[in-house]
Design a protein around this motif. Structure first.
Motif, PDB file in Angstrom:
ATOM      1  N   ARG A 142     -80.062  81.822 -15.981  1.00  0.00           N
ATOM      2  CA  ARG A 142     -79.355  81.803 -16.930  1.00  0.00           C
ATOM      3  C   ARG A 142     -79.761  80.114 -17.399  1.00  0.00           C
ATOM      4  O   ARG A 142     -79.863  79.944 -18.629  1.00  0.00           O
ATOM      5  CB  ARG A 142     -77.853  82.044 -17.066  1.00  0.00           C
ATOM      6  N   ARG A 143     -79.621  79.296 -16.645  1.00  0.00           N
ATOM      7  CA  ARG A 143     -79.724  77.976 -16.493  1.00  0.00           C
ATOM      8  C   ARG A 143     -81.367  77.732 -16.795  1.00  0.00           C
ATOM      9  O   ARG A 143     -81.574  76.682 -17.703  1.00  0.00           O
ATOM     10  CB  ARG A 143     -79.317  76.994 -15.363  1.00  0.00           C
ATOM     11  N   LEU A 144     -82.169  78.382 -16.404  1.00  0.00           N
ATOM     12  CA  LEU A 144     -83.520  78.251 -16.491  1.00  0.00           C
ATOM     13  C   LEU A 144     -84.269  79.770 -16.754  1.00  0.00           C
ATOM     14  O   LEU A 144     -85.048  79.979 -15.712  1.00  0.00           O
ATOM     15  CB  LEU A 144     -84.192  77.533 -15.271  1.00  0.00           C
ATOM     16  N   PRO A 145     -84.327  80.044 -17.842  1.00  0.00           N
ATOM     17  CA  PRO A 145     -84.943  81.449 -18.264  1.00  0.00           C
ATOM     18  C   PRO A 145     -86.263  81.460 -17.992  1.00  0.00           C
ATOM     19  O   PRO A 145     -86.805  82.605 -17.676  1.00  0.00           O
ATOM     20  CB  PRO A 145     -84.381  81.423 -19.783  1.00  0.00           C
ATOM     21  N   SER A 146     -86.846  80.264 -17.774  1.00  0.00           N
ATOM     22  CA  SER A 146     -88.460  80.534 -17.512  1.00  0.00           C
ATOM     23  C   SER A 146     -88.916  80.491 -15.996  1.00  0.00           C
ATOM     24  O   SER A 146     -89.956  80.320 -15.616  1.00  0.00           O
ATOM     25  CB  SER A 146     -89.099  79.313 -18.128  1.00  0.00           C
ATOM     26  N   ALA A 147     -87.919  80.528 -15.123  1.00  0.00           N
ATOM     27  CA  ALA A 147     -88.050  80.490 -13.740  1.00  0.00           C
ATOM     28  C   ALA A 147     -88.921  81.512 -13.328  1.00  0.00           C
ATOM     29  O   ALA A 147     -88.893  82.568 -13.677  1.00  0.00           O
ATOM     30  CB  ALA A 147     -86.749  80.397 -12.895  1.00  0.00           C
ATOM     31  N   THR A 148     -89.659  80.911 -12.378  1.00  0.00           N
ATOM     32  CA  THR A 148     -90.795  81.857 -11.579  1.00  0.00           C
ATOM     33  C   THR A 148     -90.506  81.854 -10.196  1.00  0.00           C
ATOM     34  O   THR A 148     -91.244  82.678  -9.383  1.00  0.00           O
ATOM     35  CB  THR A 148     -92.131  81.600 -12.076  1.00  0.00           C
ATOM     36  N   LYS A 149     -89.808  80.931  -9.581  1.00  0.00           N
ATOM     37  CA  LYS A 149     -89.407  80.907  -8.208  1.00  0.00           C
ATOM     38  C   LYS A 149     -88.057  80.701  -7.817  1.00  0.00           C
ATOM     39  O   LYS A 149     -87.493  79.885  -8.646  1.00  0.00           O
ATOM     40  CB  LYS A 149     -90.290  79.692  -7.648  1.00  0.00           C
ATOM     41  N   LEU A 150     -87.354  81.374  -6.965  1.00  0.00           N
ATOM     42  CA  LEU A 150     -85.936  81.253  -6.659  1.00  0.00           C
ATOM     43  C   LEU A 150     -85.730  81.187  -5.148  1.00  0.00           C
ATOM     44  O   LEU A 150     -86.461  82.019  -4.422  1.00  0.00           O
ATOM     45  CB  LEU A 150     -85.261  82.568  -7.003  1.00  0.00           C
ATOM     46  N   ALA A 151     -85.266  80.180  -4.684  1.00  0.00           N
ATOM     47  CA  ALA A 151     -84.905  79.874  -3.239  1.00  0.00           C
ATOM     48  C   ALA A 151     -83.286  80.093  -3.202  1.00  0.00           C
ATOM     49  O   ALA A 151     -82.454  79.213  -3.963  1.00  0.00           O
ATOM     50  CB  ALA A 151     -85.302  78.665  -2.847  1.00  0.00           C
ATOM     51  N   ASP A 181     -95.168  87.133  -5.844  1.00  0.00           N
ATOM     52  CA  ASP A 181     -95.697  87.752  -6.977  1.00  0.00           C
ATOM     53  C   ASP A 181     -95.120  89.078  -7.306  1.00  0.00           C
ATOM     54  O   ASP A 181     -95.723  90.134  -7.608  1.00  0.00           O
ATOM     55  CB  ASP A 181     -97.176  87.658  -6.852  1.00  0.00           C
ATOM     56  N   GLY A 182     -93.849  89.176  -7.164  1.00  0.00           N
ATOM     57  CA  GLY A 182     -93.113  90.644  -7.184  1.00  0.00           C
ATOM     58  C   GLY A 182     -92.885  91.554  -6.159  1.00  0.00           C
ATOM     59  O   GLY A 182     -92.392  92.605  -6.373  1.00  0.00           O
ATOM     60  N   LYS A 183     -93.827  91.393  -5.280  1.00  0.00           N
ATOM     61  CA  LYS A 183     -93.885  92.140  -4.142  1.00  0.00           C
ATOM     62  C   LYS A 183     -93.209  91.866  -2.736  1.00  0.00           C
ATOM     63  O   LYS A 183     -93.392  90.698  -2.365  1.00  0.00           O
ATOM     64  CB  LYS A 183     -95.585  92.503  -3.836  1.00  0.00           C
ATOM     65  N   LEU A 184     -92.506  92.786  -2.120  1.00  0.00           N
ATOM     66  CA  LEU A 184     -91.829  92.302  -1.034  1.00  0.00           C
ATOM     67  C   LEU A 184     -92.733  92.155   0.012  1.00  0.00           C
ATOM     68  O   LEU A 184     -93.834  92.931   0.117  1.00  0.00           O
ATOM     69  CB  LEU A 184     -90.750  93.813  -0.601  1.00  0.00           C
ATOM     70  N   THR A 185     -92.655  91.283   0.890  1.00  0.00           N
ATOM     71  CA  THR A 185     -93.905  90.765   1.720  1.00  0.00           C
ATOM     72  C   THR A 185     -93.341  90.228   3.054  1.00  0.00           C
ATOM     73  O   THR A 185     -92.292  89.448   3.198  1.00  0.00           O
ATOM     74  CB  THR A 185     -94.688  89.567   1.396  1.00  0.00           C
TER      75      THR A 185
END
Length: 350
Positions: A142-151, A181-185
């Motif tokens: 919600r704070r960063l709608p453009s987020a592509t990475k999460l830790a 990239d969306g896949k469990l690894t």
């Protein structure tokens, strides 16, 4: 209907949840497969007890015939979630559990469309796994709608229950799990080490196969997710060593000996230990443009938070707030749901 049934109520965490429910004015049905243990727990709390295993579908269906929701507290959930989800879908009852097992989250999520068609909510992970971390992930999105990475990362003060230790043994495979990239690894155990400040100064943390690599993806849509646990050097080395010793620990004789030692230990932290304990969570999101946001959560000891969160979810369901389909806590109740729990605070950096 009778309200809700707690399966595995004779276990350590199930018992904590039952007592939390009683304190909030509920009278859950206590259930499990051990007659002696279930009856002892039911007599101790003055509640109804039901004894049934999960190998006979008709018996399971009959056992939950008069409840609105089943709360599964019986781990390892890789063994119990499937049969109980099956019966809830057949009988149009809501299903909630307190798992932290990534494979269970993924398996339950795959049944989301069935649940929608049946008008049933499926919510695994309604405890410390994964209420605070899931709500933190959704808050950061919600704070960063453009987020592509999460830790995400957590640190706790306290010790494990027997049930948690047995579940960890069941899932010991010397491998980690992240989402790329969306896949469990699959990655090696303790794949990455990172220095994280949970609010009390920098500490070392390592990646672990925590359930948020599944749940946070559904909650936020972020395709790259890593979860870390704060650990001193000895523990970090021990986690890394599972890369090499996990095959040995999975041998039947070794496993039986380890299970015997775990079962001989105390069931879990005492009330005094839980009162002294605490939990801290940290989360960071970033996007491809270099933007970043960090937030932290501080709350009660993990088992205390689990009991509070699970009963809070059940109360919502009993009040009719149970959106059909697969749900994470934040999907159903929003990023701020965790802030409704006693003693939980969240702070945004910057």
């Amino acid at each position: 209907m009778a309200g809700f049934l707690i399966y595995g109520a004779n276990g350590y965490t199930g018992g904590l949840i039952a007592r939390e429910a009683i304190a909030r004015g509920h009278r859950p049905i206590l259930a499990g497969r051990s007659q002696q243990a279930v009856e002892a727990a039911a007599n101790d709390m003055g509640l109804e007890g039901r004894v049934f295993g999960l190998d006979d579908a008709k018996n399971v269906d009959a056992a939950i015939r008069d409840v609105d929701v089943v709360l599964n507290c019986a781990g390892p959930f890789s063994r119990t979630a499937g049969p109980l989800v099956d019966t809830c879908l057949r009988t149009a009852r809501h299903y909630v559990d307190i798992t932290g097992e990534a494979a269970v989250f993924e398996a339950v999520a795959e049944r989301g469309e069935e649940a929608k068609a049946a008008g049933v909510m499926l919510m695994p992970g309604a405890g410390f796994d994964v209420v605070p971390s899931d709500c933190l992930a959704a808050h950061l999105k919600r704070r960063l709608p453009s987020a592509t990475k999460l830790a995400l990362a957590f640190q706790f003060q306290g010790r494990l229950s027997r049930g948690t230790a047995l579940t960890m043994l069941e899932n010991l495979h010397g491998r980690g799990l992240v989402r790329i990239d969306g896949k469990l690894t699959r990655v090696p155990a303790a794949w990455k080490t990172r220095t994280i400040d949970f609010g009390g100064g920098p500490v070392k943390a390592v990646t672990i196969p925590w359930g948020d690599v599944v749940t946070a993806y559904y909650s936020t849509g972020i395709g790259n997710i890593e979860v870390y646990m704060a650990a001193p050097l000895v523990r970090r080395l021990a986690i890394r060593a599972t890369r090499y010793v996990a095959p040995l620990l999975r041998r039947e004789l070794v496993r039986r000996q380890l299970e015997k030692r775990i079962r001989a230990a105390r069931p879990g932290p005492s009330d005094a230990e839980r009162a002294r304990g605490a939990s801290w969570l940290w989360g960071e999101v970033s996007d491809d443009g270099g933007n970043r946001a960090v937030s932290r959560i501080q709350g009660p000891e993990g088992y205390t938070l689990t009991a509070q969160a699970a009963v809070a979810v059940i109360q919502r369901v009993l009040a009719g707030d149970a959106p059909a389909g697969y749900q994470t806590p934040s999907m159903a109740y929003g990023p701020d749901f965790v802030l409704t729990l006693p003693g939980v605070e969240r702070k945004a950096e910057g």
